[in-house]
Structure formats: structure tokens, C-alpha cells
Design a protein around this motif. Structure first.
Motif, PDB file in Angstrom:
ATOM      1  N   VAL A 188       2.008  -5.755  -9.684  1.00  6.35           N
ATOM      2  CA  VAL A 188       3.841  -5.360 -10.281  1.00  6.35           C
ATOM      3  C   VAL A 188       4.262  -5.460  -9.290  1.00  6.35           C
ATOM      4  O   VAL A 188       4.630  -4.693  -8.081  1.00  6.35           O
ATOM      5  N   ILE A 189       5.781  -6.473  -9.444  1.00  4.53           N
ATOM      6  CA  ILE A 189       6.502  -5.890  -8.543  1.00  4.53           C
ATOM      7  C   ILE A 189       7.909  -5.948  -9.361  1.00  4.53           C
ATOM      8  O   ILE A 189       7.631  -6.823  -9.757  1.00  4.53           O
ATOM      9  N   LYS A 190       8.314  -4.988  -8.749  1.00  9.14           N
ATOM     10  CA  LYS A 190       9.535  -4.509 -10.029  1.00  9.14           C
ATOM     11  C   LYS A 190      11.164  -4.373  -8.743  1.00  9.14           C
ATOM     12  O   LYS A 190      10.995  -2.709  -8.161  1.00  9.14           O
ATOM     13  N   SER A 191      11.558  -4.964  -9.407  1.00 10.81           N
ATOM     14  CA  SER A 191      13.272  -4.659  -8.314  1.00 10.81           C
ATOM     15  C   SER A 191      14.080  -3.530  -9.143  1.00 10.81           C
ATOM     16  O   SER A 191      14.067  -2.988  -9.608  1.00 10.81           O
ATOM     17  N   ASP A 192      15.092  -3.359  -7.396  1.00 11.14           N
ATOM     18  CA  ASP A 192      15.744  -2.288  -8.340  1.00 11.14           C
ATOM     19  C   ASP A 192      16.984  -2.616  -9.099  1.00 11.14           C
ATOM     20  O   ASP A 192      16.809  -1.849 -10.367  1.00 11.14           O
ATOM     21  N   ILE A 224       9.604  -0.604  -6.789  1.00 13.55           N
ATOM     22  CA  ILE A 224       8.179  -0.481  -6.401  1.00 13.55           C
ATOM     23  C   ILE A 224       7.427  -1.712  -6.324  1.00 13.55           C
ATOM     24  O   ILE A 224       7.316  -2.652  -7.172  1.00 13.55           O
ATOM     25  N   VAL A 225       6.448  -0.753  -5.335  1.00 15.63           N
ATOM     26  CA  VAL A 225       4.576  -2.696  -5.585  1.00 15.63           C
ATOM     27  C   VAL A 225       4.056  -1.412  -6.311  1.00 15.63           C
ATOM     28  O   VAL A 225       3.643  -0.822  -5.201  1.00 15.63           O
ATOM     29  N   THR A 226       3.655  -1.995  -7.323  1.00 16.22           N
ATOM     30  CA  THR A 226       2.278  -1.737  -7.503  1.00 16.22           C
ATOM     31  C   THR A 226       1.453  -1.924  -8.611  1.00 16.22           C
ATOM     32  O   THR A 226       1.672  -3.327  -8.366  1.00 16.22           O
ATOM     33  N   THR A 227       1.205  -1.604  -9.749  1.00 14.17           N
ATOM     34  CA  THR A 227       0.485  -2.377 -10.460  1.00 14.17           C
ATOM     35  C   THR A 227       0.282  -2.309 -12.217  1.00 14.17           C
ATOM     36  O   THR A 227       1.380  -0.910 -12.182  1.00 14.17           O
ATOM     37  N   VAL A 228       0.131  -2.904 -13.330  1.00 14.48           N
ATOM     38  CA  VAL A 228       0.545  -2.121 -14.390  1.00 14.48           C
ATOM     39  C   VAL A 228       0.543  -0.763 -14.624  1.00 14.48           C
ATOM     40  O   VAL A 228       1.362  -0.287 -15.489  1.00 14.48           O
ATOM     41  N   GLU A 229      -0.927  -0.585 -14.412  1.00  8.95           N
ATOM     42  CA  GLU A 229      -1.415   0.808 -14.631  1.00  8.95           C
ATOM     43  C   GLU A 229      -0.449   1.440 -13.765  1.00  8.95           C
ATOM     44  O   GLU A 229       0.095   3.001 -13.879  1.00  8.95           O
ATOM     45  N   GLY A 230      -0.617   1.612 -12.656  1.00 10.63           N
ATOM     46  CA  GLY A 230       0.496   2.031 -11.393  1.00 10.63           C
ATOM     47  C   GLY A 230       1.643   2.394 -11.727  1.00 10.63           C
ATOM     48  O   GLY A 230       3.016   3.533 -12.077  1.00 10.63           O
TER      49      GLY A 230
END
Length: 499
Positions: free
Chosen positions: A360-364, A385-391
Motif C-alpha cells: 500500500v502506498i498512502k499519500s499525504d 507511508i509505504v506499507t502493507t494492508v496489515e501495516g
């Protein structure tokens, strides 16, 4: 430090918090001078941990001779990575809004724009109070020397009397007003009584500190990289208003330029984590290195940049900086190309444990929503953040405990405690996928991404990408309504025709 012993200074008291980890912090009492009657009073210090503020020292002074009382909060923990600005709309007659708990740090400023009223950091130091308490205290302090002012400056005293009438009317709830709490240290807080759900009256924004703010907080800043007094004030005003002043004399930290210019970073995290995720898609052809400025101490450092492409997404720019002077490290991932014409909404139906490992890449600029949990995070929450769905779910859970854990005291109502416990148990069920749930990421800049599990994105029936026209409010927040490029287009077309 033994219980009951005299404390020499607040610094040694603050250090005791770390030494007493896991144990109940004692209440220390010291004899101190009363500034009103010049007799000795008593100051009590409580060393405690508040989840949102980490280690703090709560101090209460009381004088038995003149009944003078005072309380103060000093922060013994670290400063936050970014500053915070709380904006609370207080309607008239709303007792719940006036009873909201407010923690104001030593570096925070309080403003009421309706009457152009401002409480600077040095006027009210670290305090633990309510919205009503802060206004009443400010009015009382302004009234304290009115008799002397009437003798020396009668016109000023008369104008101040008229101002106090307005201020006390706000404190009594007779008129609506806006309560703004701006803290460059990021350690201030306004209670959200609707937590863990969104508060319709409260908005929170996080921003990068300017070099002047870094200096005021005690950070080492290279003075050669900062302009004169006039340029510094202009840069500070530009940051507050969300605009950028193109002045070559003003040198701001790299990340703050992106925030001011509305091209904020997609992701901030550890460089190793970002590289590990992005290298699964494509390796950069070239890594460029250029000089930059440390966002923490202002000393010259190096920034490495690479351009890569994520399938089904877009071209992205990966940037990583490290400072040998203070040890500060940061990584950013910025979208390449122009601002997209449409916004994007990503819907993921999580059905099994394997869906939790999707990148997952979630922007500001993205908001996050989980309908099954009535959970909604406004854009800007958690940053990019750059993470995963669980993260992502783990970060949401940790952020809720950090921010709203301040209200988990002995005085918390039982129904509120039960609501929090029920919400946390439901949040844990999402991480275990005990039942299917839905993750919705709505990004007005279309700069967010969820990894598909199939080579052809249309074959992934659990993942849905939708594009839609941005609303006027979204364009206004991004600064696009005031952006006029017609003159630049005319100049470009004329140059092209001459060639």
C-alpha cells in the motif's frame, strides 16, 4: 532519587521518569518562593507518562499565606517530527466544547482570529486546562493591572475594557469563535470527545518546521542558510497560509518546500523498507546524488534520488537523505508527472489473510475509511507511508492509542471506556480477518496505490479503482482553484511557433 527527597531542579525530576519505568511515579514536594507575597509555598511534582506526550512533569504550586495557586506542564520527552495546528470551531452555548481538555506546551501559540487575540508561548507556559479555563485565565491576567493602566494610560485601559467584554463573552459561550492551537514542537493536544471517530468541529494539520522554529526549539541551524529578519517572517507567514514565496534569499529544508508548494511527499519511512517494497517492481536505472540541507539541524548533507516505475500506477521519484551531523534520516517518494485531472478512489475487499500482505502506498492527500468499523481518517493523518494492508491497520491502531490515550485516565466514564475497548477489539479482528472487511483509500491527487495480485488489474475482482471529478472544496484545499497557467501557456505557444 528516593521518594520524599528534595528535588534540586526539574531536569533531575524529569530524568526520574525513565528510571521508574513500569512503576508508579511518586509525588514529590519541594519548598519554593511565592512570587506574589514573597513567602515560601509548596510545589508538588508528579512524574508520569501520557501516551500522546510521553514523559511529562506535572507541577502544582500553592501558597498557604496568600492562597496563590498555579499549575504547569513541562515535557520531559522528545519533540515530535513535525509541528501541529489544531483548529476548533466552538458554537455558542456548547458546554462540551468548553470542557474539552487542552494541553498547551511551552512552545505553543493560541489564537482567536475573530477578535485578533493571540496568547504567545511565553504568556502561558505549559498548561493542562480546558478551552474555557484558558480563556478565563487570559481574561483574569489582562484584568490584573487594569487599575494601574487607568492611571497611566487611560485610553489603553478603556480599549482593553471593551476587548475584555468580548473575550469574556466568548468564555461564557455567548458567541461562536475559532480556537486555534499552533505548536511547532508537536506536543500540544485538544481532546476529541467523539474518539475514536472523527470530530466534525476539530481539524488537525501537521507541517514541517521552518529554520526559525527549529532554532527556537533548540536545534542547531546553519545561520548562513537563513535570510534576514524580514525574509524569515515572510517565510513563516507563507507556511502558515499554505503558500510559497519564491524568494531566492529564503532557504527552507527540502521537505518543507514540498509541503508549502503543495507537492508533499508520498511516503516518509525507513529507507530500507521503502527500497525493499519498490525493488519488487523495477530497479532504478540511475541513482543521482546532490547536495541538500538537513531538515532537522539545517547542516549541509547529501540526498540520493532515483526514478522508477510501478506497474498499474505511475512513475515515482524516490529520495533518501541522511545527515552525518545529527543522525537524521528521511526517505520520500514523490509522484512524477503533472497533477492528474481526476481524483481516485481505491476499494479493496479483504477476504483472507493473504490480502493483508498487499503493498500500500498512502499519500499525504489520501483519506482512509473502513465502513464496517465506522472508521475514517482525514487526509494528512499518518502522513504519507509505504506499507502493507496489515501495516496500515497497525499504524492506525497505534496512532489512536498514542493520540487519544491521553483520555484513558481514572476519571474516564465507564461507557467511554467500554466504547474504546469494543473498538479496539474490533480493530484486532480486522488484522486477523475473522470476517471480510473493506478498505477504501480516497485520494484527491490520485497518488495512492494498492498492489493487485494478478498481472491484469481487471482480473483482480477484490480490487477496484475508480476515477472521479474533484469537488470545488478538494481543489481549494490543494490550491488548484487559484492556479492560473494561461499566461504561461501563451508564452510557451509563442515560443514554440517562433522555433
Amino acid at each position: 532519587m528516593e521518594e520524599g527527597n528534595t528535588i534540586v531542579d526539574v531536569g533531575s525530576a524529569a530524568e526520574a521518569v525513565s528510571a521508574e519505568d513500569g512503576a508508579l511515579a511518586p509525588l514529590h514536594q519541594i519548598e519554593s518562593l511565592c512570587m506574589r507575597c514573597r513567602e515560601n509555598g509548596e510545589t508538588r511534582l508528579l512524574l508520569t507518562r501520557i501516551p500522546h506526550f510521553r514523559e511529562v512533569v506535572l507541577m502544582a504550586f500553592e501558597c498557604p499565606h496568600c492562597n496563590e495557586r498555579n499549575n504547569e506542564v513541562q515535557f520531559a520527552g522528545q519533540l515530535q517530527p513535525r509541528g501541529c495546528c489544531y483548529r476548533l470551531n466552538v458554537p455558542p452555548g456548547d458546554t462540551k466544547a468548553f470542557n474539552r481538555q487542552v494541553v498547551k506546551s511551552d512552545s505553543a501559540t493560541i489564537k482567536i482570529p475573530e477578535i485578533e487575540f493571540e496568547i504567545p508561548p511565553e504568556a502561558q507556559r505549559g498548561t493542562l486546562s480546558t478551552v474555557e479555563g484558558i480563556l478565563v485565565r487570559a481574561a483574569d491576567e489582562l484584568t490584573a493591572l487594569q487599575e494601574e493602566r487607568k492611571k497611566v494610560y487611560p485610553e489603553m485601559a478603556e480599549a482593553l475594557d471593551r476587548f475584555l467584554v468580548k473575550l469574556r463573552s466568548f468564555a461564557a459561550g455567548d458567541a461562536p469563535f475559532t480556537f486555534i492551537l499552533d505548536d511547532p514542537a508537536g506536543n500540544s493536544f485538544i481532546e476529541n470527545p467523539f474518539a475514536p471517530f472523527m470530530d466534525p468541529s476539530l481539524t488537525v494539520k501537521y507541517y514541517e518546521r521552518t529554520p526559525e522554529q527549529q532554532t527556537s526549539l533548540g536545534f542547531l541551524v546553519d545561520t548562513s542558510s537563513v535570510g534576514g529578519e524580514t525574509e524569515a517572517q515572510t517565510g513563516n507567514e507563507a507556511l502558515t497560509e499554505g503558500r510559497h514565496i519564491p524568494d531566492p534569499l529564503i532557504r527552507e529544508p527540502h521537505s518543507s518546500v514540498g509541503a508549502v508548494a503543495r507537492h508533499r511527499a508520498i511516503a516518509h519511512g525507513k529507507s530500507e523498507e521503502v527500497v525493499a517494497i519498490l525493488s519488487k517492481y523495477s530497479s532504478p536505472e540511475e541513482v543521482m546524488t546532490f547536495p541538500s540541507t538537513c531538515g532537522a539541524c539545517g547542516i549541509s548533507c547529501e540526498t540520493r534520488m532515483a526514478i522508477t516505475h510501478i506497474p498499474h500506477f505511475q512513475e515515482v521519484i524516490v529520495m533518501a537523505s541522511s545527515c552525518e551531523s545529527c543522525g537524521y534520516r528521511s526517505s520520500e517518494l514523490k509522484p512524477g508527472g503533472p497533477i492528474p485531472e481526476k481524483a481516485k478512489r481505491i476499494t479493496l475487499h479483504v477476504q483472507n489473510i493473504h490480502d493483508l500482505s498487499r503493498d500500500v502506498i498512502k499519500s499525504d492527500s489520501a483519506s482512509v475509511r473502513v465502513p464496517e468499523l465506522d472508521l475514517e481518517l482525514a487526509s494528512g493523518t499518518l502522513g504519507g507511508i509505504v506499507t502493507t494492508v496489515e501495516g496500515l491497520i497497525a499504524k492506525i491502531s497505534g496512532n489512536l492509542e498514542r493520540v487519544h490515550g491521553f483520555t484513558f485516565g481514572d476519571s474516564l466514564d465507564e461507557w467511554k471506556r467500554n466504547k474504546w475497548q469494543d473498538f479496539k477489539s474490533r480493530l484486532l479482528k480486522l488484522q486477523k480477518v475473522e470476517e471480510p472487511w473493506t478498505l477504501i483509500i480516497d485520494d484527491s491527487l490520485a497518488s495512492s496505490f494498492v498492489q493487485p495480485v494478478t498481472d491484469v488489474i481487471e482480473d483482480d475482482h477484490q480490487l477496484l479503482f475508480e476515477e472521479y471529478e474533484r469537488s470545488w472544496e478538494q481543489n481549494e484545499e490543494l490550491g488548484l482553484n487559484d492556479m492560473d497557467t494561461r499566461s504561461a501557456d501563451v508564452a510557451y505557444n509563442s515560443t514554440s511557433s517562433n522555433v
